[in-house]
Write a protein that holds these residues in place. Structure first.
Motif, PDB file in Angstrom:
ATOM      1  N   UNK A 220       0.840  -1.197   0.000  1.00 56.44           N
ATOM      2  CA  UNK A 220       0.000   0.000   0.000  1.00 56.44           C
ATOM      3  C   UNK A 220       0.878   1.250   0.000  1.00 56.44           C
ATOM      4  N   UNK A 221       0.781   2.032  -1.060  1.00 61.62           N
ATOM      5  CA  UNK A 221       1.457   3.325  -1.164  1.00 61.62           C
ATOM      6  C   UNK A 221       0.424   4.437  -0.970  1.00 61.62           C
ATOM      7  N   UNK A 222       0.877   5.661  -0.888  1.00 57.02           N
ATOM      8  CA  UNK A 222      -0.041   6.772  -0.664  1.00 57.02           C
ATOM      9  C   UNK A 222      -0.896   7.045  -1.902  1.00 57.02           C
ATOM     10  N   UNK A 223      -0.479   6.572  -3.063  1.00 59.30           N
ATOM     11  CA  UNK A 223      -1.224   6.823  -4.299  1.00 59.30           C
ATOM     12  C   UNK A 223      -1.808   5.568  -4.934  1.00 59.30           C
ATOM     13  N   UNK A 224      -1.492   4.394  -4.378  1.00 61.11           N
ATOM     14  CA  UNK A 224      -1.971   3.166  -5.023  1.00 61.11           C
ATOM     15  C   UNK A 224      -1.785   1.959  -4.117  1.00 61.11           C
TER      16      UNK A 224
END
Length: 241
Positions: A220-224
């Motif tokens: 989990x990234x901040x954009x995806x």
């Protein structure tokens, strides 16, 4: 090399903070062997492992290697360290399971890693633990320090936003050779850009009993959300922010 450890207190500290840092845990000569083996594998200018979409969207420029999977028995030594096994059991409980050993290499001038969680935090019981071993000093001058937000393993999914945003409660860690850093898979963490010749770490990932071996397949990234098995973006988080 550390031998007088209060395992109960260390486990409590891990669960409170979401990370645990122990300096001088490993023998310096073993770390030198590891570091040379890693450099011998990667060479001077290794190619990136991930595809362009991942490199761009994740702002993550690290190159993995799985030495045990390729029969490199040197990397069994840390995994067989009785102190590490006992500490892991105190944190995760009996019948915890090892996942894999993975080294991560960053070239000079690369971005490091953006803020992320190593596994989806939707179910608090489903997580991995990173057992990170540092085979050389990581200094502010060379870059590549590890950043973590203490207690963020209890906050749920990481917020949507810039991949390299500065959090007011972030902690900057500059590990030295022989350091052990344990990091909860739901903790928010990143790696700063690398200014020195290279930056490496070795991660002995593990998980509690009953957690699926695929637990780290979606990051989990901040954009995806990104699925490594298929090398695809499975959720564009900016579209619903």
């Amino acid at each position: 090399m550390k031998s007088d450890l209060d395992y109960e207190a260390l486990a409590h500290q891990f669960w409170k903070q979401g990370y645990l840092l122990i300096e001088n845990f490993f023998d310096p000569s073993l770390m030198d062997e590891y570091n040379q083996a890693i450099l011998d594998h990667y060479g001077v200018d290794p190619a990136f492992f991930h595809n362009d979409e991942f490199l761009q969207k994740a702002s993550t420029e690290v190159i993995p290697w799985f030495p045990q999977a390729e029969g490199c028995t040197l990397f069994n030594q840390v995994e067989q360290d009785g102190r590490l096994g006992f500490l892991t059991e105190k944190i995760l409980g009996e019948q915890w399971q090892a996942l894999y050993c993975m080294t991560m290499f960053s070239k000079k001038g690369t971005k490091g890693q953006a803020w992320h969680q190593d596994c989806e935090p939707d179910d608090a019981s489903q997580f991995n633990v990173n057992r990170l071993v540092y085979t050389h000093d990581i200094t502010p001058q060379m870059g590549g320090q590890t950043l973590v937000v203490p207690g963020s393993h209890k906050r749920g999914v990481i917020t949507v936003g810039e991949p390299d945003e500065v959090f007011v409660d972030q902690l900057v860690i500059s590990p030295k050779k022989g350091t052990l850093l344990l990091l909860h898979g739901h903790a928010w963490h990143r790696v700063l850009p690398v200014n020195g010749q290279y930056r490496v770490s070795t991660n002995y990932r593990c998980m509690p009993k009953g957690v699926a071996e695929s637990v780290t397949d979606i990051c989990v990234y901040r954009n995806m959300r990104y699925k490594f098995e298929t090398n695809t973006v499975v959720e564009d988080r900016t579209a619903t922010a």
